[in-house]
Write a protein that holds these residues in place. Structure first.
Motif, short mmCIF file in Angstrom:
data_model
loop_
_atom_site.label_atom_id
_atom_site.label_comp_id
_atom_site.label_asym_id
_atom_site.label_seq_id
_atom_site.Cartn_x
_atom_site.Cartn_y
_atom_site.Cartn_z
N ASP A 20 34.79 47.67 41.69
CA ASP A 20 36.21 47.87 41.42
C ASP A 20 36.65 47.06 40.20
OD1 ASP A 20 36.78 49.52 43.79
OD2 ASP A 20 36.31 47.68 44.88
N VAL A 21 36.11 45.84 40.10
CA VAL A 21 36.49 44.92 39.03
C VAL A 21 35.25 44.24 38.45
CG1 VAL A 21 37.81 42.84 38.43
CG2 VAL A 21 38.75 44.47 40.09
N VAL A 22 35.23 44.11 37.13
CA VAL A 22 34.20 43.30 36.47
C VAL A 22 34.88 42.07 35.88
CG1 VAL A 22 32.46 43.17 34.65
CG2 VAL A 22 32.83 45.33 35.86
N LEU A 23 34.43 40.89 36.27
CA LEU A 23 34.86 39.65 35.63
C LEU A 23 33.93 39.46 34.44
CD1 LEU A 23 35.50 37.22 38.64
CD2 LEU A 23 37.19 38.44 37.25
N MET A 24 34.44 39.63 33.23
CA MET A 24 33.60 39.72 32.04
C MET A 24 33.81 38.56 31.07
SD MET A 24 31.42 41.86 30.45
CE MET A 24 31.78 43.58 30.88
N ASP A 25 32.74 37.83 30.82
CA ASP A 25 32.75 36.81 29.77
C ASP A 25 32.70 37.52 28.42
OD1 ASP A 25 32.69 34.36 28.52
OD2 ASP A 25 30.53 34.09 28.77
N VAL A 26 33.20 36.87 27.38
CA VAL A 26 33.20 37.49 26.06
C VAL A 26 31.88 37.21 25.33
CG1 VAL A 26 34.25 37.47 23.76
CG2 VAL A 26 35.70 37.46 25.78
N MET A 68 37.38 46.19 51.13
CA MET A 68 36.95 45.05 50.31
C MET A 68 36.95 45.44 48.83
SD MET A 68 36.21 42.47 52.32
CE MET A 68 34.98 41.41 51.57
N ILE A 69 37.39 44.53 47.99
CA ILE A 69 37.35 44.72 46.55
C ILE A 69 35.98 44.30 46.05
CG2 ILE A 69 38.34 44.03 44.33
CD1 ILE A 69 40.96 43.44 45.86
N ARG A 70 35.28 45.21 45.42
CA ARG A 70 33.90 44.97 44.99
C ARG A 70 33.91 44.44 43.56
NH1 ARG A 70 31.11 49.09 44.46
NH2 ARG A 70 29.13 48.53 45.44
N VAL A 71 33.27 43.29 43.35
CA VAL A 71 33.36 42.57 42.08
C VAL A 71 31.97 42.38 41.46
CG1 VAL A 71 34.13 40.46 40.92
CG2 VAL A 71 35.44 41.37 42.87
N LEU A 72 31.87 42.63 40.17
CA LEU A 72 30.69 42.30 39.37
C LEU A 72 31.04 41.13 38.48
CD1 LEU A 72 27.93 42.77 37.94
CD2 LEU A 72 29.06 44.55 36.58
N ILE A 73 30.21 40.10 38.49
CA ILE A 73 30.47 38.90 37.69
C ILE A 73 29.50 38.89 36.51
CG2 ILE A 73 30.49 36.38 37.67
CD1 ILE A 73 31.00 36.55 40.73
N ALA A 74 30.03 38.85 35.28
CA ALA A 74 29.21 38.84 34.08
C ALA A 74 29.50 37.60 33.25
CB ALA A 74 29.46 40.10 33.26
N ASP A 75 28.54 36.69 33.21
CA ASP A 75 28.68 35.46 32.44
C ASP A 75 27.28 34.94 32.16
OD1 ASP A 75 29.14 32.51 31.84
OD2 ASP A 75 31.20 33.15 32.17
N ASP A 76 27.07 34.40 30.96
CA ASP A 76 25.72 33.94 30.62
C ASP A 76 25.39 32.57 31.20
OD1 ASP A 76 27.44 32.57 28.95
OD2 ASP A 76 26.10 32.63 27.21
N GLN A 77 26.36 31.92 31.81
CA GLN A 77 26.11 30.61 32.42
C GLN A 77 25.95 30.77 33.94
OE1 GLN A 77 28.55 27.29 31.01
NE2 GLN A 77 29.34 28.62 29.39
N ALA A 78 24.76 30.48 34.42
CA ALA A 78 24.46 30.67 35.85
C ALA A 78 25.38 29.83 36.73
CB ALA A 78 22.99 30.31 36.12
N LEU A 79 25.72 28.64 36.28
CA LEU A 79 26.58 27.78 37.08
C LEU A 79 27.96 28.40 37.27
CD1 LEU A 79 26.94 25.11 38.56
CD2 LEU A 79 27.62 24.05 36.39
N LEU A 80 28.50 28.95 36.21
CA LEU A 80 29.82 29.60 36.32
C LEU A 80 29.74 30.85 37.19
CD1 LEU A 80 31.43 29.35 32.77
CD2 LEU A 80 32.25 28.34 34.90
#
Length: 220
Positions: free
Chosen positions: A49-55, A1-13
């Motif tokens: 493995d991957v971070v989805l990063m908001d700016v 499995m690819i392990r992902v961290l999600i970083a975004d200041d909007q909880a809905l997103l």
């Protein structure tokens, strides 16, 4: 499995991305961050493995968070994929310099976003297909530090320099193979050796090296 961290200041997103990741079948969300500082701390804790990063995030923006994650030996295997609202967001350039493996638009179709996560997790770099060459054209117009080519490219063979130049111009591996009249496996071998010799994390970093050493010049 690819392990992902999600970083975004909007909880809905964050929630939307989490659902998408978790139903993919081969990816799973290990944590969510609402600030850049949280993203750094959670990356060290979970080593995704991957971070989805908001700016744009509070406390610490996504560029600084990316820089810290990519510079920390504890997260050496973590790749950062920037998610942005604008196709040529000013911050994208800083993110690539900070070590990001690429960027995508937030309105990217779900299937394409998951494909991007898989590509980045595999060690490749990814720039939004619709703007890759525009990004490169814009990037090479920007001031870059004067740096002698031989010093940066010591140990890189003439053929490897040629491959690096083509990477910098935005060509894919199949396009490079066709251009040089060699096999795809040969191109992959060259790129692997270039990465090792230059100490680059991935293809996105090779693109930057190509600009900064002058292998790719404005208008190329």
């Amino acid at each position: 499995m690819i392990r992902v961290l999600i970083a975004d200041d909007q909880a809905l997103l964050r929630g939307s991305f989490r659902v998408l990741v978790d139903i993919s079948g081969d990816c799973t969300t290990v944590a969510e961050a609402g600030t850049g500082a949280e993203a750094v701390a959670l990356a060290v804790e979970h080593r995704p493995d991957v971070v989805l990063m908001d700016v744009r995030m509070p406390e610490m923006d996504g560029i600084e968070a990316t820089r810290r994650i990519c510079a920390d030996p504890a997260t050496d295997g973590t790749r950062v994929l920037i998610l942005t609202t604008f196709d040529l967001d000013e911050y994208v350039y800083g993110a690539l310099r900070a070590g990001a493996s690429g960027f995508l638009l937030k309105d990217t179709p779900p299937a394409d976003l998951l494909a991007a996560v898989r590509v980045v997790a595999a060690g490749e770099s990814l720039l939004a297909p619709s703007v890759t060459r525009r990004l490169i054209a814009e990037f090479v117009q920007r001031p870059r530090p004067a740096r002698p080519v031989p010093r940066r490219l010591d140990g890189v063979t003439e053929r490897e320099r040629e491959v690096l130049m083509l990477v910098g111009r935005g060509l894919s591996n199949p396009e490079i193979a066709e251009h040089l009249g060699v096999s795809l496996a040969t191109v992959k071998t060259h790129i692997g050796r270039i990465l090792a010799k230059l100490g680059a994390r991935d293809r996105a970093q090779l693109v930057i090296v190509a600009y900064e050493t002058g292998l790719v010049s404005p208008g190329a």
